[in-house]
Design a protein around this motif. Structure first.
Motif, PDB file in Angstrom:
ATOM      1  N   MET A  35      96.263 159.609  56.811  1.00  0.00           N
ATOM      2  CA  MET A  35      95.238 160.383  57.110  1.00  0.00           C
ATOM      3  C   MET A  35      94.653 161.274  55.703  1.00  0.00           C
ATOM      4  O   MET A  35      93.951 161.345  55.317  1.00  0.00           O
ATOM      5  N   LEU A  36      95.967 161.806  55.293  1.00  0.00           N
ATOM      6  CA  LEU A  36      95.759 162.779  53.924  1.00  0.00           C
ATOM      7  C   LEU A  36      95.178 161.803  52.545  1.00  0.00           C
ATOM      8  O   LEU A  36      94.508 162.244  51.838  1.00  0.00           O
ATOM      9  N   THR A  37      95.841 160.493  52.509  1.00  0.00           N
ATOM     10  CA  THR A  37      95.405 159.591  51.415  1.00  0.00           C
ATOM     11  C   THR A  37      94.081 159.406  51.545  1.00  0.00           C
ATOM     12  O   THR A  37      93.214 159.168  50.668  1.00  0.00           O
ATOM     13  N   LEU A  38      93.453 159.146  52.986  1.00  0.00           N
ATOM     14  CA  LEU A  38      92.236 158.688  53.032  1.00  0.00           C
ATOM     15  C   LEU A  38      91.059 159.930  52.669  1.00  0.00           C
ATOM     16  O   LEU A  38      90.185 159.617  52.141  1.00  0.00           O
ATOM     17  N   ALA A  39      91.571 161.095  52.922  1.00  0.00           N
ATOM     18  CA  ALA A  39      90.909 162.059  52.434  1.00  0.00           C
ATOM     19  C   ALA A  39      90.801 162.252  51.121  1.00  0.00           C
ATOM     20  O   ALA A  39      89.609 162.557  50.446  1.00  0.00           O
ATOM     21  N   ALA A  40      91.851 161.645  50.278  1.00  0.00           N
ATOM     22  CA  ALA A  40      91.682 161.863  48.789  1.00  0.00           C
ATOM     23  C   ALA A  40      90.800 160.826  48.286  1.00  0.00           C
ATOM     24  O   ALA A  40      90.376 160.796  46.800  1.00  0.00           O
ATOM     25  N   VAL A  41      90.528 159.898  48.763  1.00  0.00           N
ATOM     26  CA  VAL A  41      89.880 158.457  48.057  1.00  0.00           C
ATOM     27  C   VAL A  41      88.204 158.967  47.696  1.00  0.00           C
ATOM     28  O   VAL A  41      87.724 158.524  46.896  1.00  0.00           O
ATOM     29  N   ASP A  42      87.832 160.067  48.316  1.00  0.00           N
ATOM     30  CA  ASP A  42      86.297 160.249  47.867  1.00  0.00           C
ATOM     31  C   ASP A  42      86.578 161.330  46.605  1.00  0.00           C
ATOM     32  O   ASP A  42      85.399 161.867  46.142  1.00  0.00           O
ATOM     33  N   GLY A  43      87.618 161.846  46.087  1.00  0.00           N
ATOM     34  CA  GLY A  43      87.775 162.383  45.144  1.00  0.00           C
ATOM     35  C   GLY A  43      87.981 164.101  45.323  1.00  0.00           C
ATOM     36  O   GLY A  43      87.985 164.765  44.534  1.00  0.00           O
ATOM     37  N   ASP A  44      88.172 164.309  46.589  1.00  0.00           N
ATOM     38  CA  ASP A  44      88.284 165.754  46.991  1.00  0.00           C
ATOM     39  C   ASP A  44      89.222 166.081  48.044  1.00  0.00           C
ATOM     40  O   ASP A  44      88.851 165.502  49.242  1.00  0.00           O
ATOM     41  N   VAL A  45      90.039 166.629  47.946  1.00  0.00           N
ATOM     42  CA  VAL A  45      90.997 167.105  49.082  1.00  0.00           C
ATOM     43  C   VAL A  45      91.037 168.748  49.125  1.00  0.00           C
ATOM     44  O   VAL A  45      91.423 169.200  48.186  1.00  0.00           O
ATOM     45  N   SER A  46      90.516 169.190  50.097  1.00  0.00           N
ATOM     46  CA  SER A  46      90.124 170.615  50.285  1.00  0.00           C
ATOM     47  C   SER A  46      91.523 171.384  50.450  1.00  0.00           C
ATOM     48  O   SER A  46      92.238 170.795  51.132  1.00  0.00           O
ATOM     49  N   ALA A  47      91.655 172.568  50.411  1.00  0.00           N
ATOM     50  CA  ALA A  47      92.836 173.504  50.604  1.00  0.00           C
ATOM     51  C   ALA A  47      92.881 173.720  51.958  1.00  0.00           C
ATOM     52  O   ALA A  47      94.007 173.532  52.521  1.00  0.00           O
ATOM     53  N   GLN A  48      91.533 173.690  52.726  1.00  0.00           N
ATOM     54  CA  GLN A  48      91.944 173.531  54.067  1.00  0.00           C
ATOM     55  C   GLN A  48      92.136 172.496  54.841  1.00  0.00           C
ATOM     56  O   GLN A  48      92.987 172.496  55.708  1.00  0.00           O
ATOM     57  N   GLU A  49      91.832 171.235  54.252  1.00  0.00           N
ATOM     58  CA  GLU A  49      92.641 169.920  54.829  1.00  0.00           C
ATOM     59  C   GLU A  49      94.132 169.887  54.543  1.00  0.00           C
ATOM     60  O   GLU A  49      94.761 169.514  55.609  1.00  0.00           O
ATOM     61  N   ILE A  50      94.499 170.451  53.421  1.00  0.00           N
ATOM     62  CA  ILE A  50      95.666 170.407  53.238  1.00  0.00           C
ATOM     63  C   ILE A  50      96.576 171.396  54.027  1.00  0.00           C
ATOM     64  O   ILE A  50      97.535 170.859  55.051  1.00  0.00           O
ATOM     65  N   GLU A  51      96.050 172.436  54.436  1.00  0.00           N
ATOM     66  CA  GLU A  51      96.556 173.468  55.336  1.00  0.00           C
ATOM     67  C   GLU A  51      96.609 172.955  56.634  1.00  0.00           C
ATOM     68  O   GLU A  51      97.895 173.018  57.171  1.00  0.00           O
ATOM     69  N   ARG A  52      95.651 172.273  57.066  1.00  0.00           N
ATOM     70  CA  ARG A  52      95.498 171.635  58.559  1.00  0.00           C
ATOM     71  C   ARG A  52      96.576 170.521  58.713  1.00  0.00           C
ATOM     72  O   ARG A  52      96.962 170.442  59.830  1.00  0.00           O
TER      73      ARG A  52
END
Length: 159
Positions: A35-52
């Motif tokens: 899930m988190l690596t998928l969030a990274a493929v578009d070039g942006d992982v927000s602090a909110q995504e990481i905290e969630r």
């Protein structure tokens, strides 16, 4: 779909699989990591995504300490790698790298499970990809490539 809906999807999935108190099951580990690596493929992982992500992993899988630390180390390596690769590689090559990263932890764990879990696992990934309001073409390509790889393995192994 908003981020809250994506996280609720993952929460339900993990709760229903009844992850052990002292650690993650293989598939739960693979889903969370992917899930988190998928969030990274578009070039942006927000602090909110990481905290969630952290909240989800700690609260809903009933784990802490070493189990979470192992997951976090693995996620940081994979997501960081894909985040950097998203800036260097053409989309087709990035999708290949994403599938390669997902192979051991997600795909292998998924094909070892009952078919009913397969759809639910991909529902969680689709929810995460759409969580920021933009199911980007690269995220869609990654999910489609994972589906294709799972189908290929199923066919090869006669499952």
């Amino acid at each position: 779909m908003d981020k809250q809906n994506a996280l609720r999807c993952a929460e339900r999935y993990i709760a229903e699989t009844k992850a052990a108190q002292e650690g993650f099951g293989k598939l739960e580990f693979g889903i969370l990591k992917t899930m988190l690596t998928l969030a990274a493929v578009d070039g942006d992982v927000s602090a909110q995504e990481i905290e969630r992500f952290k909240e989800l992993a700690l609260a809903n899988a009933g784990v802490s300490g070493e189990a979470f630390a192992a997951l976090w180390r693995s996620v940081l390596h994979a997501a960081g790698y894909l985040l950097l690769q998203s800036r260097l590689l053409a989309r087709e090559r990035l999708v290949e790298e994403f599938v390669r990263e997902a192979e051991a932890d997600f795909i292998e764990a998924l094909v070892a499970e009952r078919r009913v879990k397969w759809t639910r696992a991909f529902d969680c990934l689709n929810a995460m990809a759409a969580a920021d309001g933009d199911y980007s073409p690269v995220e869609r390509a990654c999910v489609n490539a994972l589906v294709a790889r799972v189908r290929q393995i199923i066919k090869e192994r006669g499952l």
